[in-house]
Design an enzyme around this catalytic site. Structure first.
Site, PDB file in Angstrom:
ATOM      1  N   ASP A   1     -39.670  66.251 -12.696  1.00 48.90           N
ATOM      2  CA  ASP A   1     -38.999  67.330 -13.415  1.00 48.90           C
ATOM      3  C   ASP A   1     -37.623  67.529 -12.796  1.00 48.90           C
ATOM      4  OD1 ASP A   1     -39.030  69.865 -15.176  1.00 48.90           O
ATOM      5  OD2 ASP A   1     -38.600  70.673 -13.173  1.00 48.90           O
TER       6      ASP A   1
ATOM      7  N   ASP B   1     -34.412  70.078 -12.417  1.00 48.02           N
ATOM      8  CA  ASP B   1     -33.954  71.458 -12.570  1.00 48.02           C
ATOM      9  C   ASP B   1     -32.504  71.523 -12.114  1.00 48.02           C
ATOM     10  OD1 ASP B   1     -33.542  74.155 -12.666  1.00 48.02           O
ATOM     11  OD2 ASP B   1     -35.241  74.703 -11.412  1.00 48.02           O
TER      12      ASP B   1
ATOM     13  N   GLU C   1     -29.043  73.182 -12.338  1.00 49.62           N
ATOM     14  CA  GLU C   1     -28.461  74.468 -12.710  1.00 49.62           C
ATOM     15  C   GLU C   1     -26.984  74.551 -12.307  1.00 49.62           C
ATOM     16  OE1 GLU C   1     -30.920  77.780 -11.580  1.00 49.62           O
ATOM     17  OE2 GLU C   1     -32.724  76.578 -11.734  1.00 49.62           O
TER      18      GLU C   1
ATOM     19  N   TYR D   1     -35.798  83.783 -18.624  1.00 46.69           N
ATOM     20  CA  TYR D   1     -35.920  84.930 -17.724  1.00 46.69           C
ATOM     21  C   TYR D   1     -34.629  84.988 -16.929  1.00 46.69           C
ATOM     22  CZ  TYR D   1     -38.003  80.811 -15.491  1.00 46.69           C
ATOM     23  OH  TYR D   1     -38.268  79.525 -15.068  1.00 46.69           O
TER      24      TYR D   1
END
Length: 437
Positions: free
Chosen positions: A211, A213, A215, A283
């Site tokens: 995965d 991630d 950002e 979120y």
């Protein structure tokens, strides 16, 4: 969304740095951008069976394509740093009943350094010795030459108890996303390094894929990235080519659906053909990085009158991603197992002013659901989520009831399932995960 050492740090403390970096980015890519879904510290089935069900599509579908029925994936993040101050271990996934609900675990995080995938915390990952009473199967770790210990060995044991449970190694996160800029310069070399690490013979049986991630690609998070609009697609393509169809390749992505925001900064639609699914981080839309408020729920399902920023809610995020042609069954709905809060608040309803972040056990402005439900119970709902006013503190978080509302939305939209950040925020009996349908 997620970050090593202590969970998602108030990403707004990066606001100043983000402002300085913005000028260096491609003109127009970040017009009006705001951090929508970070987090940080100070903070899959037999592989062959999964491949048949989730192999990447050959071509991007037309806009509006949508699954006829919602998927049943339940993906929970487990943090390697949680074994320290939080005292949350793989065994807790079993004793809480969460393992029976999970289809996948995202193990966070591996680092990205020098253009390569790297170990995040060697002690927690594969060296920490567990005694019999701390171990998933009641058997102590050994110090025999070559013996695997730490979280990796505990995850191996958990998978033996739950043969259909898949574990995906997640790399990057809020703190370590700065390494992707170098990785994007040579995607093939990066993918090779990741494959070599994930498939290391010491723990290859533990992991079912990777995965990412990041950002954020071509945008600002803790640092700013100017690797270009196609960098993310190039990286995901290289990973798929290296890991093949028998491994899962997934990614956590921004939830910033504002005009000219982070979704617009990278070609998430083009990269969708290479991933099994995306985890849009629905979120951390709002929080006490805006120290004076206005107070607003950090994970609203829908917009509402007075919401501080357009496009900062789950429904708008999903609508925008689907509108780009990303299939609904490749989108999971994100849930936070924590709340965000302010202090110095006098107004019960959202939109009040504040004086700063509310105190938290591990970090100001953030608190686990398991702690908030008792000390600051929900007093109202807005935008499909809950908020709470206690004393001069104002918190927002999801409850089993509001998660039920979000599950109805997920089903109506035909999404591929649900993911959440993160397991240690739930109660010891798995109150929140049991509300995920």
């Amino acid at each position: 969304m997620l970050r090593p050492h202590e969970k998602r740090l108030p990403h707004r403390l990066a606001a100043a740095a983000a402002g300085l970096c913005t000028a260096a980015l491609t003109a127009g890519a970040l017009t009006g951008t705001a951090t929508a879904a970070p987090a940080a510290p100070s903070a899959a089935t037999a592989k062959t069976a999964t491949a048949a069900a989730t192999a990447p599509s050959a071509a991007r579908p037309a806009a509006g394509t949508q699954a006829t029925a919602a998927g049943s994936k339940v993906v929970g993040y487990f943090t390697n740093w949680g074994v320290y101050q939080r005292n949350y271990h793989v065994k807790n996934i079993e004793t809480s009943g969460s393992a029976n609900k999970l289809t996948h675990i995202n193990y966070a995080f591996g680092n990205v350094a020098g253009g390569k995938c790297a170990i995040g915390d060697s002690y927690a990952d594969y060296d920490k010795a567990y005694t019999a009473d701390q171990s998933v199967d009641g058997k102590a770790d050994t110090w025999e030459n070559g013996a695997l210990r730490g979280n990796f060995n505990q995850l191996r044991k958990l998978k033996k108890l739950h043969p259909d449970l898949k574990v995906i190694w997640s790399f990057g996160g809020w703190t370590w996303s700065g390494g992707f800029a170098e990785a994007a310069k040579n995607p093939a070399a990066f993918a090779q390094s990741c494959y070599d690490l994930v498939e290391d013979k010491r723990w290859a049986d533990v992991f079912d894929g990777i995965d990412i991630d990041w950002e954020y690609p071509n945008a600002c998070g803790l640092t700013c990235d100017s690797s270009g609009r196609n960098a993310f697609t190039n990286v995901m393509k290289a990973l798929r080519e290296k890991f093949g169809s028998s491994n899962l390749v997934t990614a956590a992505i921004t939830a910033d659906a504002s005009a000219g925001g982070k979704i617009d900064a990278a070609d998430y639609a083009g990269a969708a053909q290479y991933v099994d699914w995306y985890n849009p981080m629905t979120y951390d839309y709002f929080g006490a990085w805006d120290a004076k408020g206005p107070t607003a729920p950090h994970s609203p399902l829908t917009s509402y009158n007075g919401i501080p920023k357009a496009g900062f809610n789950s429904a708008d995020t999903i609508k925008k991603l689907k509108g780009l042609g990303i299939p609904a069954n490749k989108l999971l709905l994100g849930i936070g197992f924590y709340g965000r809060g302010w202090s110095g608040v006098t107004q019960d309803a959202p939109g009040g002013t504040a004086t700063g972040a509310a105190p938290g056990k591990y970090e100001a402005g953030i608190e686990d659901y398991k702690d908030l439900k008792g000390r600051c119970p929900a007093t109202g709902k807005v935008g499909g989520t809950a908020y709470a006013k206690c004393g001069d503190q104002w918190w927002s978080y999801d409850t089993p009831e509001t998660i039920g509302t979000k599950m109805a939305y997920k089903n109506e939209q035909g999404l591929g399932g649900t993911f959440f950040w993160e397991l240690s925020g739930d109660t010891t009996t798995g109150e929140l995960i049991k509300a995920i349908k």
